[in-house]
Design a protein around this motif. Sequence first.
Motif, PDB file in Angstrom:
ATOM      1  N   ALA A 141       9.010  -2.679   9.127  1.00  0.00           N
ATOM      2  CA  ALA A 141       9.201  -2.563  10.401  1.00  0.00           C
ATOM      3  C   ALA A 141       9.390  -1.057  10.720  1.00  0.00           C
ATOM      4  CB  ALA A 141      10.486  -3.245  11.095  1.00  0.00           C
ATOM      5  N   LEU A 142       9.696  -0.387   9.663  1.00  0.00           N
ATOM      6  CA  LEU A 142      10.128   1.122   9.799  1.00  0.00           C
ATOM      7  C   LEU A 142       8.809   1.841   9.697  1.00  0.00           C
ATOM      8  CD1 LEU A 142      13.305   1.571   7.593  1.00  0.00           C
ATOM      9  CD2 LEU A 142      12.677   2.282  10.204  1.00  0.00           C
ATOM     10  N   GLY A 143       7.705   1.170   8.935  1.00  0.00           N
ATOM     11  CA  GLY A 143       6.302   1.763   8.850  1.00  0.00           C
ATOM     12  C   GLY A 143       6.615   3.130   8.045  1.00  0.00           C
ATOM     13  N   ASP A 144       6.114   4.178   8.732  1.00  0.00           N
ATOM     14  CA  ASP A 144       6.032   5.413   7.964  1.00  0.00           C
ATOM     15  C   ASP A 144       7.276   6.300   8.235  1.00  0.00           C
ATOM     16  OD1 ASP A 144       5.452   6.416  10.622  1.00  0.00           O
ATOM     17  OD2 ASP A 144       3.713   7.266  10.026  1.00  0.00           O
ATOM     18  N   LYS A 145       8.260   5.710   9.129  1.00  0.00           N
ATOM     19  CA  LYS A 145       9.551   6.342   9.479  1.00  0.00           C
ATOM     20  C   LYS A 145       9.468   7.427  10.162  1.00  0.00           C
ATOM     21  CE  LYS A 145      11.176   4.401   5.039  1.00  0.00           C
ATOM     22  NZ  LYS A 145      11.684   4.789   3.794  1.00  0.00           N
ATOM     23  N   ARG A 146       8.419   7.548  11.177  1.00  0.00           N
ATOM     24  CA  ARG A 146       8.396   8.710  12.099  1.00  0.00           C
ATOM     25  C   ARG A 146       9.485   8.648  13.030  1.00  0.00           C
ATOM     26  NH1 ARG A 146       3.857  11.861  11.867  1.00  0.00           N
ATOM     27  NH2 ARG A 146       2.055  11.090  10.400  1.00  0.00           N
ATOM     28  N   GLY A 147      10.125   9.541  13.468  1.00  0.00           N
ATOM     29  CA  GLY A 147      11.232   9.762  14.411  1.00  0.00           C
ATOM     30  C   GLY A 147      12.333   9.097  14.288  1.00  0.00           C
ATOM     31  N   ILE A 148      12.744   8.686  12.956  1.00  0.00           N
ATOM     32  CA  ILE A 148      14.047   8.017  12.929  1.00  0.00           C
ATOM     33  C   ILE A 148      15.153   9.017  12.541  1.00  0.00           C
ATOM     34  CG2 ILE A 148      13.131   5.503  12.137  1.00  0.00           C
ATOM     35  CD1 ILE A 148      13.746   6.177   9.229  1.00  0.00           C
ATOM     36  N   ARG A 149      16.322   8.570  12.591  1.00  0.00           N
ATOM     37  CA  ARG A 149      17.426   9.420  12.124  1.00  0.00           C
ATOM     38  C   ARG A 149      17.607   9.494  10.784  1.00  0.00           C
ATOM     39  NH1 ARG A 149      20.453  11.244  16.433  1.00  0.00           N
ATOM     40  NH2 ARG A 149      20.123  10.042  18.241  1.00  0.00           N
ATOM     41  N   ARG A 158      33.768   2.118   3.429  1.00  0.00           N
ATOM     42  CA  ARG A 158      32.874   3.078   3.500  1.00  0.00           C
ATOM     43  C   ARG A 158      31.199   2.976   3.423  1.00  0.00           C
ATOM     44  NH1 ARG A 158      35.246   7.748   1.308  1.00  0.00           N
ATOM     45  NH2 ARG A 158      34.203   7.139  -0.612  1.00  0.00           N
ATOM     46  N   CYS A 159      30.405   3.257   4.324  1.00  0.00           N
ATOM     47  CA  CYS A 159      29.066   3.047   3.903  1.00  0.00           C
ATOM     48  C   CYS A 159      28.352   4.645   4.156  1.00  0.00           C
ATOM     49  CB  CYS A 159      28.554   1.896   4.550  1.00  0.00           C
ATOM     50  SG  CYS A 159      26.761   1.733   4.234  1.00  0.00           S
ATOM     51  N   ALA A 160      27.559   4.795   3.385  1.00  0.00           N
ATOM     52  CA  ALA A 160      26.579   6.061   3.615  1.00  0.00           C
ATOM     53  C   ALA A 160      25.259   5.384   3.172  1.00  0.00           C
ATOM     54  CB  ALA A 160      27.010   7.287   3.053  1.00  0.00           C
ATOM     55  N   LEU A 161      24.163   5.699   4.021  1.00  0.00           N
ATOM     56  CA  LEU A 161      22.947   5.216   3.564  1.00  0.00           C
ATOM     57  C   LEU A 161      21.815   6.141   3.881  1.00  0.00           C
ATOM     58  CD1 LEU A 161      21.029   3.818   5.891  1.00  0.00           C
ATOM     59  CD2 LEU A 161      22.778   2.100   5.770  1.00  0.00           C
ATOM     60  N   ASP A 162      20.786   6.575   3.064  1.00  0.00           N
ATOM     61  CA  ASP A 162      19.594   6.801   3.510  1.00  0.00           C
ATOM     62  C   ASP A 162      18.079   6.108   3.409  1.00  0.00           C
ATOM     63  OD1 ASP A 162      17.332   8.885   3.554  1.00  0.00           O
ATOM     64  OD2 ASP A 162      18.212   9.907   1.712  1.00  0.00           O
ATOM     65  N   LEU A 163      17.237   5.919   4.275  1.00  0.00           N
ATOM     66  CA  LEU A 163      16.292   5.339   4.251  1.00  0.00           C
ATOM     67  C   LEU A 163      15.022   6.088   3.562  1.00  0.00           C
ATOM     68  CD1 LEU A 163      16.400   3.428   7.839  1.00  0.00           C
ATOM     69  CD2 LEU A 163      16.992   2.805   5.667  1.00  0.00           C
ATOM     70  N   SER A 164      15.345   6.211   2.434  1.00  0.00           N
ATOM     71  CA  SER A 164      14.774   7.739   1.763  1.00  0.00           C
ATOM     72  C   SER A 164      13.540   7.034   1.109  1.00  0.00           C
ATOM     73  CB  SER A 164      15.607   7.837   0.638  1.00  0.00           C
ATOM     74  OG  SER A 164      15.775   7.392  -0.288  1.00  0.00           O
ATOM     75  N   GLY A 165      13.348   5.655   0.769  1.00  0.00           N
ATOM     76  CA  GLY A 165      12.216   5.187   0.051  1.00  0.00           C
ATOM     77  C   GLY A 165      12.428   5.255  -1.419  1.00  0.00           C
ATOM     78  N   ARG A 166      13.887   5.656  -1.700  1.00  0.00           N
ATOM     79  CA  ARG A 166      14.314   5.818  -3.158  1.00  0.00           C
ATOM     80  C   ARG A 166      15.391   4.720  -3.238  1.00  0.00           C
ATOM     81  NH1 ARG A 166      13.689  10.836  -1.397  1.00  0.00           N
ATOM     82  NH2 ARG A 166      16.033  11.296  -1.467  1.00  0.00           N
ATOM     83  N   GLY A 178       7.091  15.645   4.259  1.00  0.00           N
ATOM     84  CA  GLY A 178       6.235  15.224   5.177  1.00  0.00           C
ATOM     85  C   GLY A 178       5.779  13.530   4.838  1.00  0.00           C
ATOM     86  N   THR A 179       6.666  12.949   3.965  1.00  0.00           N
ATOM     87  CA  THR A 179       6.457  11.544   3.848  1.00  0.00           C
ATOM     88  C   THR A 179       7.795  10.894   3.084  1.00  0.00           C
ATOM     89  OG1 THR A 179       5.244   9.928   2.693  1.00  0.00           O
ATOM     90  CG2 THR A 179       5.849  11.785   1.377  1.00  0.00           C
ATOM     91  N   LEU A 180       8.007   9.674   3.528  1.00  0.00           N
ATOM     92  CA  LEU A 180       9.322   9.149   2.868  1.00  0.00           C
ATOM     93  C   LEU A 180       8.527   7.633   2.274  1.00  0.00           C
ATOM     94  CD1 LEU A 180      11.997   9.442   5.615  1.00  0.00           C
ATOM     95  CD2 LEU A 180      11.796  10.272   3.325  1.00  0.00           C
ATOM     96  N   GLY A 213      14.152   0.018   0.138  1.00  0.00           N
ATOM     97  CA  GLY A 213      13.866   1.489  -0.088  1.00  0.00           C
ATOM     98  C   GLY A 213      15.108   2.039   0.334  1.00  0.00           C
ATOM     99  N   ILE A 214      16.342   1.834   0.272  1.00  0.00           N
ATOM    100  CA  ILE A 214      17.495   2.242   0.746  1.00  0.00           C
ATOM    101  C   ILE A 214      18.368   2.845  -0.416  1.00  0.00           C
ATOM    102  CG2 ILE A 214      19.582   1.828   2.187  1.00  0.00           C
ATOM    103  CD1 ILE A 214      18.113  -0.796   3.113  1.00  0.00           C
ATOM    104  N   THR A 215      18.835   4.102  -0.291  1.00  0.00           N
ATOM    105  CA  THR A 215      20.000   4.452  -0.837  1.00  0.00           C
ATOM    106  C   THR A 215      21.162   4.181  -0.423  1.00  0.00           C
ATOM    107  OG1 THR A 215      18.634   6.572  -1.947  1.00  0.00           O
ATOM    108  CG2 THR A 215      21.073   6.548  -2.016  1.00  0.00           C
TER     109      THR A 215
END
Length: 195
Positions: A81-89, A104-112, A193-195, A146-148
């Motif tokens: 659903a996120l696709g190439d993640k353009r424009g997301i926070r 407490r939660c902290a996350l990054d949709l980094s692809g890693r 330029g990519t995630l 693909g979430i840290t």
Amino acid sequence: MRRASISRQTAETEISVDINLDGTGAYDNQTGVGFFDHMLDQLARHSLIDMTISAKGDYHIDDHHTVEDTGIALGQALSAALGDKRGIRRYGECHLPMDDAQVRCALDLSGRPFLVWNVDLPTAKIGTFDTELVREFFQAFSTHGGITLHVDQLHGLNSHHIAEAAFKAVARALRQAVESDPRKGDAIPSTKGTL
């Protein structure tokens, strides 16, 4: 709209997941595992991601495969659903209290994908649900999404409250991370330029 549907079938489970990242938090989750359905409902409601999950598993063994495979399919759906993640926070965080519990939660949709899990559920079961499956779900979800993902329990005595606070904290952080950032337009949120 940012939507995805995933079907996963193995010798152990049959899972179907439909999500809409631009939803209102509507849900219809039926995995055959009551407490887990309750947690998935919280994930949908507090992330504002519309979520429909249907699962059939090898319950005669236990709930492990159903919970883990649901995490796999939901992570895959999120990634699609996120696709190439353009424009997301991209990033999200939340400190969430629930009675005695604070998570407490902290996350990054980094692809890693990476899971840091500092949560101690003091009982082996919540009703008939094995509490170790909470971590198994988030491991599968973060790996295939693909979430840290960092989840830290700051306080808590009651296993139900701790688990629910974890799901809600992840949901609230996810809500932030998947949101479109009007200042970014359609830029990918990375200097690479990519995630």
